[in-house]
Structures are given as C-alpha cells and as structure tokens.
Design a protein around this motif. Structure first.
Motif, mmCIF file in Angstrom:
data_model
loop_
_atom_site.group_PDB
_atom_site.id
_atom_site.type_symbol
_atom_site.label_atom_id
_atom_site.label_comp_id
_atom_site.label_asym_id
_atom_site.label_seq_id
_atom_site.Cartn_x
_atom_site.Cartn_y
_atom_site.Cartn_z
ATOM 1 N N HIS A 149 11.760 0.099 5.226
ATOM 2 C CA HIS A 149 11.694 0.593 3.848
ATOM 3 C C HIS A 149 12.977 1.330 3.489
ATOM 4 O O HIS A 149 13.557 1.124 2.415
ATOM 5 N N THR A 192 7.334 -0.428 -3.873
ATOM 6 C CA THR A 192 8.484 0.462 -3.739
ATOM 7 C C THR A 192 8.135 1.780 -3.043
ATOM 8 O O THR A 192 8.998 2.391 -2.405
ATOM 9 N N ARG A 194 6.889 4.170 -0.199
ATOM 10 C CA ARG A 194 6.940 3.964 1.249
ATOM 11 C C ARG A 194 5.567 3.674 1.842
ATOM 12 O O ARG A 194 5.402 2.732 2.625
ATOM 13 N N PHE A 197 4.377 0.192 1.001
ATOM 14 C CA PHE A 197 5.190 -0.807 1.691
ATOM 15 C C PHE A 197 4.794 -0.892 3.161
ATOM 16 O O PHE A 197 4.601 -1.988 3.709
#
Length: 344
Positions: A149, A192, A194, A197
């Motif tokens: 990320h 987007t 963290r 993701f």
C-alpha cells in the motif's frame, strides 16, 4: 533511446539502449530466452552494462546470473535481495547510468521485500509492484500488503500521471499502461484506504505459480533448475538412436552394454533384451564394481530419457568416456514398436 520489450508467456523483459553510446541495460530476463537476449543485443550493436532483477521472481526463472557472465556485466538487485550472486545492490534513490540513460531505483516492497522499480524519463519499470489492471500478490514469501500500500500510494502513484508503466508480467498481451490510467481504472487501486486495501489483498484466493518452489529456490540461492541440469548434461553427452541400438542388440551387442537406470520394479516389468540393471541412485557407489573397464561402451536408458541423460553425463565425469544415452527413453522405444522382455 533503443527500447525492446521481450515477452515470454506472461513474463516481460526489457532491453534499453543509449543510441549514441550503444550502452544498454537488461531488466528481468527469463532463463529460457538467454540466446534471444544475446542475439538481440548483438544484432542491435549494444553492450549490456547492467543486468537487473527488479525482485525475487516466484513465477519464472531468472537468467541474470548467466547473462551477467555472458555479457561481462554486473548483476543488479535491491540490497535486500536474498540471492548470493548480485554484483551490485541498490539502495532507494541510487541511479544506474549507461551512456545517456539514467535509471533511478525506487524501493517498492510489498510483493516481495526486495522489490524495486526503476524510473527512466517518461517510464517506470515496476516489476510486480504495479501491474496493468492489478498489483503484485502479497501472499508469497516476504510479501506484505501494508508495505505494498505504501509503495503504491506513497510512491508509484505520485509519479506524473503520463508516466508509462512497464511491469514484469502481463498475461493479456498488453505492453504498457500509464500511472494515470491505473489510478483511474485499476480495480485494486480503488481501495485507497490502507485498511481496506490490506483486507482486499488478504482475501485474494490466488493459485500458486506453476514452478513456485523451484523458482524461489533457484532465484533466491543461485542454484540450478532441473531443466538447467538436464540441459547441461545433454550438452556433454552423446545420444544413440533407437534404430541404432536395435541394430546392435543381440548378436552385435558384445561391444555395447545397455544400462537400465530405472528402479527395480520398472526394470523387471520390461527392459531391453540383455540390459543390465543399475538404478541411478546407486550409480556412483556401484560403478567401480559393475564396470571395472572404463573403456567399455555404455548406453543408458530410462523411461523418458531424462534420468538416463543425467546418468550418462555422470559416467563421463567418472571417466567412462564412451557412455551415451538412448534418445527418447523406453516409452518412445515401446511406442516405436520395439520389443521389451520381462524378468523371469
């Protein structure tokens, strides 16, 4: 700039040259294409100054070590690469120079701990950190979705949106993308935040690469692949055709020993008439007792012709300079209609 993209299945390699100096770099070469890279560099009149691996590959066999020797060029990796053979290890921000070419290293871990991308003018070579319409997986050894990320959102995606993206793999026949296109259309980059993701990456249910264990072993250690061992053995071993051997067995076999190197059950189920039995696993330990005359002519055979090739190469290394391997193995022998006999 001289730019050649070489696709091998889904693997992508890049030969990049400076037109004025003819200096060049080769990025992420694949083992099966060694002759192609050598021929291409020669045809283009390029001198390769660096052979680069962007990361430890798990889905193909790197040719960097062999090509580094062939080109007389240093093998380059990130400093965290576990491989013992790199000649140059880059830190984040280091630059490679070949003529007028300048490639800046960006440490982009996540797919692997040693992943790096290389930025050159209007393009970036992303390894497997950023793919076209995807990202590198994070479930293989040293993978880390948190690190990926950061590599994506804090580093690669902050490059100019017009920057062209050239990854180390693409399985859909695409040559490149752009940072802007990936930000807009890459489904994995829509997460987007963290946590989202990381959750997405951890939930991926991906099958393992075909040669995962062998690729990691050889790329991390500098060891040899099975195909490489077979290729090297074949390069120093002559072969005998099935027709030639068939014409020699029986009355004409006094100057020739057929050596079957399979396991006992396979040998007893069916073997070439007059063949002697010595399994490959016992070859080195028993060869002196079995063959006191090193000048004897020996033809090795096995089921598919691979183990017998290794056996013949070993016999030659031991001083049996008239050893050869049967071309094709016993499966091909049977398929061609030649007879086998079973043990009583």
């Amino acid at each position: 700039m001289i730019f050649e993209q070489i696709a091998t299945g889904g693997c992508q390699s890049y030969l990049i040259g400076c037109e004025s100096s003819r200096s060049a770099l080769l990025i992420d070469p694949e083992f099966s294409r060694i002759d192609h890279y050598l021929g291409l560099a020669g045809r283009l009149g390029l001198r390769v100054h660096y052979v680069v691996d962007t990361h430890t590959h798990a889905d193909h066999f790197s040719a960097s070590r062999e090509l580094g020797k062939a080109f007389g060029a240093p093998v380059v990796t990130h400093r965290l690469s576990p491989a013992p053979y790199p000649d140059m290890r880059l830190d984040d921000g280091d630059m490679l120079i070949a003529g007028e070419l300048r490639l800046k290293a960006l440490h982009t871990p996540g797919h692997t701990r040693d992943s790096m991308s290389l930025v050159l003018d209007d393009r970036v070579f992303t390894g497997d950190a950023l793919l076209i319409g995807g990202t590198g997986r994070t479930d293989l050894p040293t993978g880390d979705p948190h690190a990926l990320h950061e590599s994506l959102f804090d580093r690669l995606l902050k490059l100019d949106p017009a920057t062209m993206v050239f990854p180390a793999h693409d399985y859909k026949g695409r040559s490149h993308s752009t940072i802007g296109a990936e930000i807009a259309d890459n489904p994995r980059l829509q997460k987007t935040e963290r946590g989202e993701f990381v959750k997405m990456m951890q939930a991926l249910d991906l099958s393992a690469p075909t040669h995962l264990t062998e690729a990691l072993r050889t790329n991390m250690s500098g060891g040899k692949t099975v195909n490489q061992l077979l290729s090297e053995a074949a390069a120093r071993t002559p072969f005998m055709s099935m027709a030639e051997l068939a014409s020699r067995i029986g009355a004409n076999s006094r100057d020739l020993i057929v050596l079957d190197v399979r396991e006992k059950d396979a040998f007893e189920a069916g073997h070439i008439a007059g063949a002697r039995f010595l399994p490959r696993g016992q070859l080195e330990l028993r060869v002196n007792a079995e063959f006191p005359d090193p000048t004897v002519r020996i033809v090795t055979c096995c089921e598919f012709g691979k183990i017998s090739t290794l056996a013949a190469a070993t016999l030659r290394e031991l001083g049996f300079n008239h050893a050869a391997a049967l071309d094709g193995g016993l499966k091909a022998w049977r398929d061609a209609g030649y007879a086998l006999e079973a043990s009583a």
